[in-house]
Scaffold this active site. Sequence first.
Site, PDB file in Angstrom:
ATOM      1  N   HIS A   1      -5.583   7.184  -5.350  1.00  0.00           N
ATOM      2  CA  HIS A   1      -5.868   6.142  -6.333  1.00  0.00           C
ATOM      3  C   HIS A   1      -6.849   6.564  -7.423  1.00  0.00           C
ATOM      4  O   HIS A   1      -6.636   6.275  -8.602  1.00  0.00           O
ATOM      5  CB  HIS A   1      -6.427   4.935  -5.573  1.00  0.00           C
ATOM      6  CG  HIS A   1      -6.693   3.731  -6.415  1.00  0.00           C
ATOM      7  ND1 HIS A   1      -5.710   3.088  -7.133  1.00  0.00           N
ATOM      8  CD2 HIS A   1      -7.841   3.026  -6.656  1.00  0.00           C
ATOM      9  CE1 HIS A   1      -6.233   2.045  -7.773  1.00  0.00           C
ATOM     10  NE2 HIS A   1      -7.520   2.003  -7.508  1.00  0.00           N
TER      11      HIS A   1
ATOM     12  N   ARG B   1     -16.311   5.376  -4.568  1.00  0.00           N
ATOM     13  CA  ARG B   1     -16.504   4.402  -5.648  1.00  0.00           C
ATOM     14  C   ARG B   1     -16.416   2.975  -5.124  1.00  0.00           C
ATOM     15  O   ARG B   1     -15.480   2.627  -4.399  1.00  0.00           O
ATOM     16  CB  ARG B   1     -15.424   4.607  -6.724  1.00  0.00           C
ATOM     17  CG  ARG B   1     -15.463   3.552  -7.808  1.00  0.00           C
ATOM     18  CD  ARG B   1     -14.455   3.864  -8.877  1.00  0.00           C
ATOM     19  NE  ARG B   1     -13.094   3.763  -8.399  1.00  0.00           N
ATOM     20  CZ  ARG B   1     -12.370   2.639  -8.395  1.00  0.00           C
ATOM     21  NH1 ARG B   1     -12.899   1.513  -8.823  1.00  0.00           N
ATOM     22  NH2 ARG B   1     -11.126   2.650  -7.963  1.00  0.00           N
TER      23      ARG B   1
HETATM   24  C1  SIN Z   1      -7.761  -3.083  -6.995  1.00  0.00           C
HETATM   25  O1  SIN Z   1      -7.481  -4.081  -7.637  1.00  0.00           O
HETATM   26  O2  SIN Z   1      -7.782  -3.073  -5.774  1.00  0.00           O
HETATM   27  C2  SIN Z   1      -8.082  -1.823  -7.721  1.00  0.00           C
HETATM   28  C3  SIN Z   1      -9.278  -1.950  -8.530  1.00  0.00           C
HETATM   29  C4  SIN Z   1     -10.110  -0.709  -8.404  1.00  0.00           C
HETATM   30  O3  SIN Z   1      -9.562   0.371  -8.199  1.00  0.00           O
HETATM   31  O4  SIN Z   1     -11.340  -0.820  -8.445  1.00  0.00           O
END
Ligand code: SIN
Length: 523
Positions: free
Chosen positions: A339, A374
Amino acid sequence: MKNFDVIVVGSGIAGLTFAFKIAPYVNNVCLITKKSIDDSNTNYAQGGIAAVFGDDDSFELHIKDTLETGRFLSHKDAVEIMVSNGPRLVIELKELGAKFETDEDGKFKLGKEGGHSRRRIVYAGDYTGYEIEKTLIENIKTYNNIFMYTNHFVCDLIVDENNLCQGVYVLDVEKNEIEPYFSQFVVIATGGCGQVYKFTTNPMIATGDGIAISYLANAKIANMEFFQFHPTALYNSEELGRSFLISEAVRGEGAFLKLKDNRQFMHKYSDKKSLAPRDIVARAIDAELKLTGEDFVYLDLSPFTEKKFKERFPKIYEKCKQMNINVPYEPIPVVPAAHYSCGGILTDTNARSSIKNLYAIGEVACTGVHGGNRLASNSLLEALVFADLAFRDVREKLKEPFETTVPGFYSQPRPMDEETKNILSKIRKQLKELMWKKVSIVKTVKSLKEADEQVNILSETFFNLENYNNVEYFEVRNMLIVSKIIINSALKRKESRGLHYVKDFPEEKNEYLHDTIIQKEVL
Ligand code: SIN
């Protein structure tokens, strides 16, 4: 020969914010993007922007949550700057036209996500990134000195022998020509590199170009071992190289994880259960899938009525319906997917890289705020704040005299035969599979060493090819470089911390409370 005052590479929230802010102070801004202007990771960000607006919230709490989630590797000064500038810049975005959700008193509605001790996510439905991108593009268009080069690919940086960046080599994809573009300042805002993994929430453009070209120009690259896997991508949803994301905000509003046989499992891994930080949730799902042999876990939506779910998460609702998942009555099958890169081009708190006049902002940068993991929705915030800091720094430095000294030579792209095309697509596929299998959520020293050897073999095949200088060629080069950096950074960190989990060293060790820096040493 093209000359600009400032070149910005990338058109997500970071690049657009910077270009918009600097435009009134310069004659011209060159904004380069390899596809269309709105093809960026920002567009797919569902969650929102974390910022302190709640009555029960404070900068201290947001800083504490960020440092804890980052497993104390984050740079405290950078975190403080990011958090304290957040509310001001979110309000600025609202004033530019971004329609974040508000209550009847006009106050921001605040969402919750993993690792946050308070509600602090400013959002627009489940399409916050899209809303911000749209707003910034509309505002950018009001300037006629921002020159947009879409379908232009930055092949390499132009850096002289004094470590001074003077521009970029650009491939015009339609004309099939490479040309040097000169500038006093180059701002890299190319986003992430999730495409090095087989399963990712990132779009096809996320091939790590900014990191690779900066690395090749001798910039310092930091903390690439901290790659974040989002726990909940929609199972079997890959389309155009990316998996559909089921926002963490869904769990923030009460959804919870369970196994196919309805057993809940997150209590075994954290007292925060399904709302633990992402590293813990992703590892827990990975462990349960290995234990049960299943292909996915479920996200149970029973706390929602259909009306509430549809209103709060319209895009997710629509996508699930399209895939014949009768939400919220049926659970959503989910799996982790690559991600977000917490590492990147190392910068200081003015977004300056280790190459003079080269800046990095957004996901491509390692500003130090994310540390070992993060905190959810700190990414749009970081992009916004560091774009603003870079703008302020460049605006001051514009007064310094500038002269181009480096001649621009670059061999032109050549037509590629079918056989070479096949070799390139094979390398790309094998690399993605290899990274997924050996360098993902749970690693071992053995898996990393094997991955390193296999990437060496793929690289040898690649570098034995003739130099074709087209997009396919550069993307594969960049993906190989970024993969090598991820693997070698992981091998250097002989501990487990946050997103970096190596079975051989399961504990955190104080001696590793520092950044992992790679500079011209892996390929
Ligand atoms: C999410 O909506 O889960 C992703 C947002 C992010 O990566 O902080």
